[in-house]
Design a protein around this motif. Structure first.
Motif, short mmCIF file in Angstrom:
data_model
loop_
_atom_site.label_atom_id
_atom_site.label_comp_id
_atom_site.label_asym_id
_atom_site.label_seq_id
_atom_site.Cartn_x
_atom_site.Cartn_y
_atom_site.Cartn_z
N VAL A 1 -82.36 43.24 59.35
CA VAL A 1 -83.72 43.77 59.21
C VAL A 1 -83.70 45.15 58.54
CG1 VAL A 1 -85.75 44.59 60.48
CG2 VAL A 1 -84.61 42.47 61.17
N ALA A 2 -82.80 46.02 58.96
CA ALA A 2 -82.77 47.39 58.44
C ALA A 2 -82.54 47.42 56.93
CB ALA A 2 -81.68 48.19 59.15
N ASP A 3 -81.80 46.45 56.39
CA ASP A 3 -81.46 46.45 54.97
C ASP A 3 -82.47 45.69 54.13
OD1 ASP A 3 -79.53 47.18 52.88
OD2 ASP A 3 -79.19 45.01 52.74
N SER A 4 -83.33 44.89 54.75
CA SER A 4 -84.22 44.01 53.98
C SER A 4 -85.48 44.74 53.53
CB SER A 4 -84.59 42.78 54.81
OG SER A 4 -85.26 43.16 55.99
N GLU A 5 -86.09 44.23 52.46
CA GLU A 5 -87.29 44.83 51.88
C GLU A 5 -88.31 43.75 51.55
OE1 GLU A 5 -84.87 48.40 49.51
OE2 GLU A 5 -85.82 46.76 48.38
N LEU A 6 -89.56 44.00 51.88
CA LEU A 6 -90.64 43.08 51.50
C LEU A 6 -91.50 43.78 50.45
CD1 LEU A 6 -92.36 40.50 51.86
CD2 LEU A 6 -93.67 41.75 53.61
N PHE A 7 -91.56 43.20 49.25
CA PHE A 7 -92.44 43.69 48.19
C PHE A 7 -93.75 42.91 48.24
CE2 PHE A 7 -88.43 45.26 46.70
CZ PHE A 7 -88.72 46.39 45.93
N ASN B 1 -83.20 41.48 43.87
CA ASN B 1 -81.92 41.09 44.44
C ASN B 1 -82.24 40.16 45.61
OD1 ASN B 1 -79.55 40.94 46.06
ND2 ASN B 1 -78.81 42.86 45.17
N SER B 2 -82.02 38.87 45.44
CA SER B 2 -82.47 37.89 46.43
C SER B 2 -81.74 38.01 47.76
CB SER B 2 -82.30 36.47 45.88
OG SER B 2 -80.94 36.23 45.56
N GLU B 3 -80.68 38.80 47.81
CA GLU B 3 -79.95 38.97 49.06
C GLU B 3 -80.80 39.71 50.09
OE1 GLU B 3 -77.18 38.83 52.02
OE2 GLU B 3 -77.13 37.75 50.10
N TYR B 4 -81.51 40.76 49.65
CA TYR B 4 -82.23 41.58 50.64
C TYR B 4 -83.68 41.89 50.23
CZ TYR B 4 -80.74 45.23 47.37
OH TYR B 4 -80.50 45.97 46.25
N ASP C 1 -95.68 45.05 67.68
CA ASP C 1 -94.36 45.39 68.23
C ASP C 1 -93.43 45.74 67.07
OD1 ASP C 1 -92.02 45.68 69.59
OD2 ASP C 1 -91.79 43.56 70.12
N LEU C 2 -93.15 47.01 66.90
CA LEU C 2 -92.36 47.47 65.76
C LEU C 2 -90.98 46.81 65.71
CD1 LEU C 2 -92.30 49.47 63.35
CD2 LEU C 2 -91.32 51.16 64.91
N ASP C 3 -90.40 46.58 66.87
CA ASP C 3 -89.05 46.00 66.92
C ASP C 3 -89.02 44.56 66.41
OD1 ASP C 3 -88.05 48.33 67.96
OD2 ASP C 3 -88.33 47.71 70.04
N SER C 4 -90.19 43.92 66.36
CA SER C 4 -90.24 42.52 65.90
C SER C 4 -90.47 42.40 64.39
CB SER C 4 -91.35 41.77 66.64
OG SER C 4 -91.12 41.75 68.02
N ALA C 5 -90.67 43.52 63.70
CA ALA C 5 -90.91 43.47 62.26
C ALA C 5 -89.71 42.85 61.55
CB ALA C 5 -91.19 44.87 61.72
N ARG C 6 -89.97 41.98 60.58
CA ARG C 6 -88.91 41.21 59.94
C ARG C 6 -88.23 41.96 58.79
NH1 ARG C 6 -90.46 36.95 57.28
NH2 ARG C 6 -88.70 35.58 57.80
N TYR C 7 -88.82 43.10 58.38
CA TYR C 7 -88.27 43.82 57.23
C TYR C 7 -88.18 45.31 57.53
CZ TYR C 7 -89.53 39.42 55.01
OH TYR C 7 -89.65 38.10 54.71
N GLY C 8 -87.14 45.93 56.96
CA GLY C 8 -86.94 47.36 57.19
C GLY C 8 -87.83 48.22 56.32
N LYS C 9 -88.21 47.74 55.14
CA LYS C 9 -89.12 48.47 54.25
C LYS C 9 -90.22 47.52 53.79
CE LYS C 9 -86.02 51.91 52.05
NZ LYS C 9 -84.70 51.53 52.59
N ILE C 10 -91.44 48.04 53.77
CA ILE C 10 -92.57 47.32 53.18
C ILE C 10 -92.96 48.11 51.95
CG2 ILE C 10 -94.84 46.32 53.59
CD1 ILE C 10 -92.72 45.39 55.60
N ILE C 11 -92.87 47.50 50.77
CA ILE C 11 -93.09 48.22 49.51
C ILE C 11 -94.31 47.60 48.80
CG2 ILE C 11 -92.11 48.89 47.29
CD1 ILE C 11 -89.32 48.57 48.62
#
Length: 690
Positions: free
Chosen positions: A460-466, A482-485, A528-538
């Motif tokens: 989660v910490a490394d992932s990004e949602l654009f 980068n489809s990895e994260y 619930d912040l801990d349940s968020a699926r992505y570390g960054k929302i861009i």
């Protein structure tokens, strides 16, 4: 040396004000700025108690440049006659004896904030110097103290030579005044050997408390004069509207109801020790009265703002009065929802406290003689009987308001019940969604929106949602990411303005629902912040006016329903370039590509190239949208971590931010028009696509 021996001679008895200096935290909570401010509240509250009893309508607080603070009032003045039991003047008793004052017998104050009789004496014990002047009986009386001990100072400086009284204390007559003039002036210098080095008087906190007190005592004028700088700032607070005006001031959202006033009273009995003329304390059953006054309103938001007070003393941690308020509130609203269950389509679901409190702003005040607080800092009311009295008054008065046949009351009651039920349904929906949601499994992938282009990483910490504007930009972003994260979620056009819409409208909007579902942490109170699926929302929108509007709409959604993401610094705005300049190099040297992000930056670049004798391809490419870039350009400028720029969205002041969102996106047009007109001079006209 520590020994195992323990007998009576090891016991230390702290007498008088020694105990305060030995254990200051027991009386003022701490010895930092918070404790320093608490000392000031103790002195101010004594003057406020006088105003509450109908004596004096102006209090002045002066922060002097030498570090001292002075509180002046025009009330009755501290008694200057001799107290028969101690043989001391009233002034000396108040400032040197613990548990001594005019608030025990019940004859001088019907309800007061000072109850324990330790406020002024504690401040005195913790002061390097304290000077008190009293106008009473046609004279001005004065007395000075050094760390709680009465005596005389050589001059006006706090560090001047101090001579304690040896045989008897003297309350000096230092001037004459008219017999009609009464009042008290107290100036003290905090003892820096007690308080921490960085302890200081906080002007903002002082103004906030003064404003609050002025709301609670209609007609009282409180003046704060800050002489610590050359500017000598003066602030005056006075409000005649009372707690109704206070509730309106605290509310930051558009109203669903007007500000309602609920008032009433009740009586109870309690057994207390009463001082007899002989000096003996006798347990006596006395009847007490408790007055309840509540101002509350509901708004379109979901945040709850609650302020509770006992005899104008703030109780930030609540107590029996706040428990009674919530109990009466829940009882009244639940009963009305049950009676209107068919219209509201409630079914078998039951309202919870948070459903009712959502969007509520309330100011609760109770007044009663000798309330029981938990500790000297008076943050929690403990008097048990107050709970039932407040509950009864609130339930009765609120029920009367909700069942009123007046046109305005009837319309507002219907809107309130709709809002409460919508909150309940949103909570149940969010809980159901949370229970069924899993990360990165087959069941989950089938329940997520089909248009989501997810990433492979489970970190989660490394992932990004654009969140991408439009399908055309999505196609380019798929190739650039980068489809990895990096995950992509396209939205079509401009989403719903949630500042104007109800919770149910927001949840039924496809774009808003998709964003909430993909982030996976719920919305509103259930977020619930801990349940968020992505570390960054861009947020990745075009660099034009429409893109800015879409970004504002998205930020409104995040601020109102997923604010913890912003508060945690996880929401960003992508910064795509506005121009692409290809600098032509001579010979076989490859051309250089430079991106600029504003008109000023472009002009500066072209000027620099001209001076260097370099040429560039004409025309300079101006990007109207993300879809005009190819994948390599988008990756280099906006998505690749190595070269991109992101703007982090932060909330420094929640109330100020709420005001800005309400102005820009709310129902009231006039403030928005005024903002646009006032800000037009700062607009770069070349950025308008026309």
């Amino acid at each position: 040396m520590v020994t195992s021996e323990y007998s009576a001679h090891h016991l230390q008895v702290l007498e008088g004000l020694e105990a305060v200096r030995k254990r200051p935290g027991m009386y003022i909570g701490s010895t930092d700025s918070r404790g320093l401010m608490h000392c000031l509240w103790e002195i101010i509250d004594n003057s406020v108690d006088e105003a509450l009893a109908g004596h004096g309508s102006r209090i002045e607080i002066v922060l002097h440049s030498d570090g001292s603070v002075e509180v002046r009032d025009r009330a009755r003045g501290i008694p200057v006659d001799i107290e028969p039991r101690t043989g001391l003047s009233g002034v000396e008793v108040v400032f040197t004896k613990l548990h001594a004052g005019g608030k025990f017998g019940g004859g001088s104050y019907a309800a007061s904030g000072g109850l324990h009789g330790v406020g002024a004496s504690v401040v005195n014990a913790l002061s390097e110097r304290l000077d008190v002047e009293v106008d009473r009986g046609g004279k001005t009386w004065a007395m000075s103290f050094h760390r709680g001990e009465p005596g005389l100072f050589a001059n006006g400086a706090p560090d001047s030579t101090f001579t304690p009284f040896e045989r008897e204390s003297v309350l000096r007559a230092v001037g004459k005044v008219s017999k009609a003039v009464t009042g008290t002036r107290i100036r003290y210098w905090a003892d820096r050997s007690i308080f921490t080095k960085d302890a200081a008087f906080n002007l903002e906190e002082l103004e906030q408390r003064a404003r609050q007190t002025a709301f609670l005592v209609p007609g009282l004028e409180i003046v704060i004069l800050d002489e610590r700088s050359a500017e000598r700032n003066e602030t005056v607070f006075r409000f005649d509207g009372g707690i109704s005006e206070f509730a309106d001031y605290l509310a930051s959202d558009a109203g669903v109801t007007d500000t309602w006033r609920l008032t009433g009273s009740g009586t109870f009995t309690e057994t207390v020790p009463v001082l007899q003329p002989t000096g003996a304390m006798v347990a006596t059953e006395v009847e007490r009265s408790c007055e309840v006054d509540v101002a509350l309103r509901w708004g379109t938001g979901y945040d709850t703002t609650m302020r509770s007070f006992v005899n104008i003393i703030a109780t930030p941690k609540g107590g029996t009065h706040q428990q009674g308020f919530e109990q009466g509130l829940i009882k009244a609203v639940r009963a009305q929802v049950e009676q209107n269950a068919r219209r509201l389509k409630v079914g078998n679901d039951k309202l919870e406290k948070d459903d009712i409190l959502a969007g509520m702003t309330a100011v609760l005040t109770v007044r009663l003689p000798e309330p029981q607080f938990e500790g000297q800092t008076k943050e929690v009311l403990g008097t048990p009987a107050v709970r039932q009295i407040v509950s009864t008054v609130v339930a009765r008065e609120l029920t009367a308001r909700l069942t009123s046949t007046k046109r305005d009351d009837k319309a507002q009651s219907a809107l309130l019940l709709d809002k409460v039920v919508a909150e309940m349904k949103a909570r149940i929906s969010a809980r159901t969604h949370k229970e069924t949601q899993r990360r990165k499994n087959a069941l989950e992938s089938s329940s997520l929106p089909a248009k989501l282009v997810d990433c492979r990483s489970n970190d989660v910490a490394d992932s990004e949602l654009f969140i991408v504007e439009g399908d055309s930009a999505l196609g380019t972003a798929k190739l650039a990411r980068n489809s990895e994260y990096q995950a992509l979620l396209p939205i079509r056009g401009k989403i719903l303005n949630v500042q104007k819409a109800s919770v149910s409208d927001m949840l039924s909007n496809a774009e808003c629902a998709s964003i909430i579902q993909v982030i996976g942490a719920g919305s509103g109170r259930s977020f619930d912040l801990d349940s968020a699926r992505y570390g960054k929302i861009i947020l990745m929108s075009d660099a034009d006016v429409d893109g800015a509007h879409i970004r504002t709409l998205l930020l409104t959604l995040f601020f109102r329903y997923m604010r913890p993401l912003i508060e945690d610094g996880r929401v960003f705005a992508a910064v795509p370039p506005l121009h692409r300049v290809i600098v032509m190099n001579p010979g076989t040297k490859p051309n250089e590509t430079i991106y600029t992000y504003s008109e000023q930056e472009l002009h500066a670049l072209l000027t620099k190239l001209t001076k260097s004798g370099k040429r560039w391809q004409e025309p300079v490419q101006r990007y109207k949208g993300l879809g005009e870039m190819d994948a390599e350009q988008l990756a280099t400028t906006t998505m690749d971590r190595a070269g991109r720029s992101l703007r982090r969205v932060r909330v420094q002041d929640a109330e100020a931010s709420a005001d800005v969102f309400e102005m820009l996106m709310g129902n009231d047009v006039a403030p928005r028009r005024e903002f646009i007109v006032d800000s037009s001079d700062r607009l770069a006209r070349e950025r308008i696509d026309a």
